[in-house]
Design a protein around this motif. Structure first.
Motif: not given
Length: 153
Positions: A52-75
């Motif tokens: 992708d090409d960078p842009t000057l504005s955050l509202s028009t910038a190319p974007r990717r979303t990553v989900r981070v899974s924080v594990p809960a304490r378990s066995w």
């Protein structure tokens, strides 16, 4: 009666001997999950930087979303106190690192090998509490060159 007492004592001794190995396995599983999330972050930033090409504005910038899974304490997984992108909680500035602390104080700093600098507008993005958290990576153009801005999605 003596057999019952001997069996209970033997079971307690075996459990005490096995618990450290179980703790290590739980910590390893949580760390493996968070390392996989870090790899997904690196791939997302590489996709932005090379596709992708960078842009000057955050509202028009190319974007990717990553989900981070924080594990809960378990066995099967150790609890996680926090996960931070861009540095340790409370630090100023931003660095290309993923920092996490397992319950009990074991802190790990994993360097993210990124093709462009990472910026966090308000210091490191800190994720607390178990569950899925979405992070947004945006490619912006700055006078010094392209940068990736990370924030909560």
């Amino acid at each position: 009666m003596i057999r019952l007492l001997l069996a209970a004592t033997l079971a307690a001794a075996l459990l005490a001997a096995a618990l450290p190995a179980v703790e290590d396995a739980r910590a390893d599983r949580a760390a493996t999950n968070l390392d996989a999330d870090a790899e997904r972050m690196v791939r997302a930033v590489e996709s932005l930087a090379y596709g992708d090409d960078p842009t000057l504005s955050l509202s028009t910038a190319p974007r990717r979303t990553v989900r981070v899974s924080v594990p809960a304490r378990s066995w099967t997984a150790a609890g996680v106190s926090y996960v931070a992108v861009g540095g340790k909680p409370g630090e100023r500035g931003s660095r290309p690192v993923l920092t996490y602390a397992l319950s009990g104080g074991r802190e790990t700093v994993r360097r993210l090998s990124l093709p462009v600098p990472l910026r966090t507008p308000d210091g490191p993005v800190v994720l607390r509490g178990s569950g899925s958290h979405a992070l947004s990576f945006s490619l912006l153009s700055r006078p010094e060159g392209p940068v990736v801005v990370v924030r909560r999605a």
